[in-house]
Design a protein around this motif. Structure first.
Motif, PDB file in Angstrom:
ATOM      1  N   PHE A 250      -9.995   9.105 -14.101  1.00 25.78           N
ATOM      2  CA  PHE A 250      -9.624   7.877 -14.797  1.00 25.78           C
ATOM      3  C   PHE A 250      -9.303   6.701 -13.872  1.00 25.78           C
ATOM      4  N   GLN A 251      -9.252   6.961 -12.567  1.00 26.85           N
ATOM      5  CA  GLN A 251      -8.868   5.949 -11.580  1.00 26.85           C
ATOM      6  C   GLN A 251      -7.507   5.345 -11.923  1.00 26.85           C
ATOM      7  N   ILE A 252      -6.609   6.227 -12.328  1.00 25.95           N
ATOM      8  CA  ILE A 252      -5.213   5.853 -12.548  1.00 25.95           C
ATOM      9  C   ILE A 252      -4.328   6.983 -12.016  1.00 25.95           C
ATOM     10  N   ILE A 253      -3.123   6.615 -11.613  1.00 33.12           N
ATOM     11  CA  ILE A 253      -2.116   7.604 -11.245  1.00 33.12           C
ATOM     12  C   ILE A 253      -0.917   7.333 -12.140  1.00 33.12           C
ATOM     13  N   PRO A 254      -0.693   8.178 -13.149  1.00 31.30           N
ATOM     14  CA  PRO A 254       0.358   7.898 -14.137  1.00 31.30           C
ATOM     15  C   PRO A 254       1.738   7.750 -13.507  1.00 31.30           C
ATOM     16  N   ASP A 255       2.446   6.703 -13.917  1.00 33.48           N
ATOM     17  CA  ASP A 255       3.812   6.480 -13.422  1.00 33.48           C
ATOM     18  C   ASP A 255       4.737   7.628 -13.785  1.00 33.48           C
ATOM     19  N   ILE A 256       4.425   8.314 -14.887  1.00 34.60           N
ATOM     20  CA  ILE A 256       5.283   9.408 -15.337  1.00 34.60           C
ATOM     21  C   ILE A 256       5.303  10.557 -14.327  1.00 34.60           C
ATOM     22  N   ILE A 257       4.317  10.574 -13.420  1.00 31.73           N
ATOM     23  CA  ILE A 257       4.281  11.591 -12.366  1.00 31.73           C
ATOM     24  C   ILE A 257       4.858  11.044 -11.064  1.00 31.73           C
ATOM     25  N   SER A 258       4.375   9.891 -10.630  1.00 32.23           N
ATOM     26  CA  SER A 258       4.738   9.386  -9.302  1.00 32.23           C
ATOM     27  C   SER A 258       6.156   8.835  -9.223  1.00 32.23           C
TER      28      SER A 258
ATOM     29  N   GLY B 137      10.416   7.176   4.790  1.00 29.65           N
ATOM     30  CA  GLY B 137       9.102   7.521   4.264  1.00 29.65           C
ATOM     31  C   GLY B 137       8.775   6.771   2.987  1.00 29.65           C
ATOM     32  N   ILE B 138       9.763   6.637   2.118  1.00 26.63           N
ATOM     33  CA  ILE B 138       9.548   5.900   0.869  1.00 26.63           C
ATOM     34  C   ILE B 138       9.224   4.437   1.153  1.00 26.63           C
ATOM     35  N   LEU B 139      10.031   3.823   2.014  1.00 31.96           N
ATOM     36  CA  LEU B 139       9.837   2.403   2.325  1.00 31.96           C
ATOM     37  C   LEU B 139       8.512   2.176   3.047  1.00 31.96           C
ATOM     38  N   MET B 140       8.198   3.041   4.010  1.00 31.97           N
ATOM     39  CA  MET B 140       6.941   2.882   4.747  1.00 31.97           C
ATOM     40  C   MET B 140       5.740   3.182   3.856  1.00 31.97           C
ATOM     41  N   GLY B 141       5.859   4.240   3.037  1.00 32.89           N
ATOM     42  CA  GLY B 141       4.747   4.605   2.171  1.00 32.89           C
ATOM     43  C   GLY B 141       4.433   3.536   1.149  1.00 32.89           C
ATOM     44  N   GLY B 142       5.452   3.113   0.404  1.00 35.19           N
ATOM     45  CA  GLY B 142       5.226   2.085  -0.605  1.00 35.19           C
ATOM     46  C   GLY B 142       4.975   0.725   0.019  1.00 35.19           C
TER      47      GLY B 142
ATOM     48  N   GLY C 212      -7.380  -5.191  -5.036  1.00 37.51           N
ATOM     49  CA  GLY C 212      -8.206  -4.252  -4.293  1.00 37.51           C
ATOM     50  C   GLY C 212      -7.611  -2.858  -4.242  1.00 37.51           C
ATOM     51  N   MET C 213      -6.331  -2.743  -4.591  1.00 33.89           N
ATOM     52  CA  MET C 213      -5.654  -1.441  -4.562  1.00 33.89           C
ATOM     53  C   MET C 213      -4.674  -1.370  -5.719  1.00 33.89           C
ATOM     54  N   GLY C 214      -4.754  -0.299  -6.471  1.00 32.18           N
ATOM     55  CA  GLY C 214      -3.890  -0.162  -7.628  1.00 32.18           C
ATOM     56  C   GLY C 214      -2.457   0.163  -7.255  1.00 32.18           C
ATOM     57  N   GLY C 215      -1.548  -0.171  -8.165  1.00 27.36           N
ATOM     58  CA  GLY C 215      -0.145   0.141  -7.936  1.00 27.36           C
ATOM     59  C   GLY C 215       0.127   1.630  -7.901  1.00 27.36           C
ATOM     60  N   GLY C 216      -0.749   2.408  -8.524  1.00 31.18           N
ATOM     61  CA  GLY C 216      -0.574   3.854  -8.517  1.00 31.18           C
ATOM     62  C   GLY C 216      -0.644   4.444  -7.121  1.00 31.18           C
ATOM     63  N   ASP C 217      -1.548   3.913  -6.290  1.00 29.71           N
ATOM     64  CA  ASP C 217      -1.665   4.398  -4.915  1.00 29.71           C
ATOM     65  C   ASP C 217      -0.398   4.094  -4.120  1.00 29.71           C
ATOM     66  N   ILE C 218       0.194   2.932  -4.377  1.00 25.46           N
ATOM     67  CA  ILE C 218       1.420   2.525  -3.684  1.00 25.46           C
ATOM     68  C   ILE C 218       2.552   3.489  -4.019  1.00 25.46           C
ATOM     69  N   LYS C 219       2.707   3.795  -5.295  1.00 27.32           N
ATOM     70  CA  LYS C 219       3.768   4.707  -5.723  1.00 27.32           C
ATOM     71  C   LYS C 219       3.497   6.127  -5.248  1.00 27.32           C
ATOM     72  N   LEU C 220       2.217   6.523  -5.215  1.00 29.46           N
ATOM     73  CA  LEU C 220       1.869   7.861  -4.738  1.00 29.46           C
ATOM     74  C   LEU C 220       2.254   8.024  -3.272  1.00 29.46           C
ATOM     75  N   LEU C 221       1.931   7.026  -2.442  1.00 25.86           N
ATOM     76  CA  LEU C 221       2.260   7.147  -1.026  1.00 25.86           C
ATOM     77  C   LEU C 221       3.765   7.087  -0.798  1.00 25.86           C
ATOM     78  N   ALA C 222       4.483   6.367  -1.661  1.00 22.06           N
ATOM     79  CA  ALA C 222       5.949   6.377  -1.583  1.00 22.06           C
ATOM     80  C   ALA C 222       6.480   7.773  -1.900  1.00 22.06           C
TER      81      ALA C 222
ATOM     82  N   GLY D  81      -6.467   8.131  -4.524  1.00 26.87           N
ATOM     83  CA  GLY D  81      -5.489   9.184  -4.746  1.00 26.87           C
ATOM     84  C   GLY D  81      -5.902  10.556  -4.246  1.00 26.87           C
ATOM     85  N   PRO D  82      -7.140  11.014  -4.540  1.00 25.64           N
ATOM     86  CA  PRO D  82      -7.551  12.335  -4.060  1.00 25.64           C
ATOM     87  C   PRO D  82      -7.519  12.459  -2.536  1.00 25.64           C
ATOM     88  N   TYR D  83      -7.845  11.380  -1.839  1.00 25.13           N
ATOM     89  CA  TYR D  83      -7.901  11.432  -0.376  1.00 25.13           C
ATOM     90  C   TYR D  83      -6.511  11.334   0.237  1.00 25.13           C
ATOM     91  N   LEU D  84      -5.631  10.563  -0.400  1.00 25.13           N
ATOM     92  CA  LEU D  84      -4.236  10.573   0.037  1.00 25.13           C
ATOM     93  C   LEU D  84      -3.630  11.965  -0.163  1.00 25.13           C
TER      94      LEU D  84
END
Length: 263
Positions: free
Chosen positions: A126-134, A159-164, A182-192, A237-240
């Motif tokens: 779906f090219q989304i990362i649900p907030d309910i998970i991250s 790690g949270i600060l650097m990731g997000g 160019g980058m969804g907010g889901g990726d930002i929260k995932l890396l956080a 997301g899959p590659y992160l």
């Protein structure tokens, strides 16, 4: 310490079986969460005919083989992804026990791996990362990592600060230059979330490994499609997730190998 009476293969076997059962539940999450459905009710059913799947046809991995990969009622083929996710999760449980033994830390890492598996498949579809998970995952894995003794709270916070923060900065720079997202907010929260579990070192490794894997995958896809389309969208997301999993099991060894190579 494992009692001598327990055969040496028992714990790996049980870990594999447990992982496969968890993988069956992850399939439910992967299918239902992005569609806004409950992951608890109703029970498992065929997505085509809606017929309930009885418990004796809901055995991880084996049921797919016994039913020849199709619904016992309408005979519609099931996706190969179902046994694939079950096997992947079973291997994750096996690898976690082999690496960390039977411990609290092992439980934390296995839960983290399961979360990454769900995120990766949802983002791929779906090219989304649900907030309910991250979003809940950030405090949960930060606390779990600290309490399990993996690292102090300062490392999780960094790690949270650097990731997000790192991906947020990249997204803002891209938007400033291109005037588009160019980058969804889901990726930002995932890396956080990944940073909360692995610390800032894990963020750096994950970002590098994920970018490398994503670039290689993009090149392969473009060659396969024989196109250089600038609008080709590849979920990050899959590659992160793969980068984070690599760090958990081999990250420190790879870092040491790299520095030994250049010095």
């Amino acid at each position: 310490m494992i009692p001598k009476a327990v055969p040496p293969f028992t714990i790996p076997f049980m870990a594999f079986i447990f992982g496969a059962c968890v993988g069956s539940f992850l399939n439910v999450c992967i299918y239902r969460v992005p569609r806004g459905k409950s992951i608890l009710f109703p029970g498992s059913s065929c997505p085509t005919c809606g017929h309930a799947i009885p418990f004796y046809f809901n055995i991880p991995i084996l049921s797919y083989i016994i039913l020849r990969g199709q619904c016992h009622q309408c005979h519609t083929p099931f996706s190969m992804r179902y046994p694939a996710v079950e096997i992947l999760t079973a291997l994750a449980a096996l690898a976690t026990v082999a690496r960390f033994g039977i411990s609290v830390q092992s439980g934390v890492w296995f839960t983290f791996l399961c979360t990454l598996i769900v995120v990766a498949f949802i983002d791929y579809d779906f090219q989304i990362i649900p907030d309910i998970i991250s979003l809940p995952g950030i405090p949960v894995f930060a606390l779990a990592s600290v309490l399990s003794g993996h690292h102090p709270w300062q490392t999780s916070l960094a790690g949270i600060l650097m990731g997000g923060g790192s991906l947020y900065a990249v997204a803002m720079i891209y938007y400033f230059i291109r005037k588009e997202e160019g980058m969804g907010g889901g990726d930002i929260k995932l890396l956080a979330m990944i940073g909360a579990a692995t610390g800032w070192q894990g963020v750096l490794f994950t970002l590098f490994a994920g970018s490398l894997l994503g670039t290689l995958a993009g090149c392969v896809i473009m060659m396969a499609k024989r196109t250089m389309a600038p609008r080709l969208r590849i979920p990050f997301g899959p590659y992160l997730s793969m980068g984070a999993i690599t760090y958990i099991f081999k990250g420190k060894a790879l870092i040491q190998w790299y520095f030994a190579l250049i010095y």
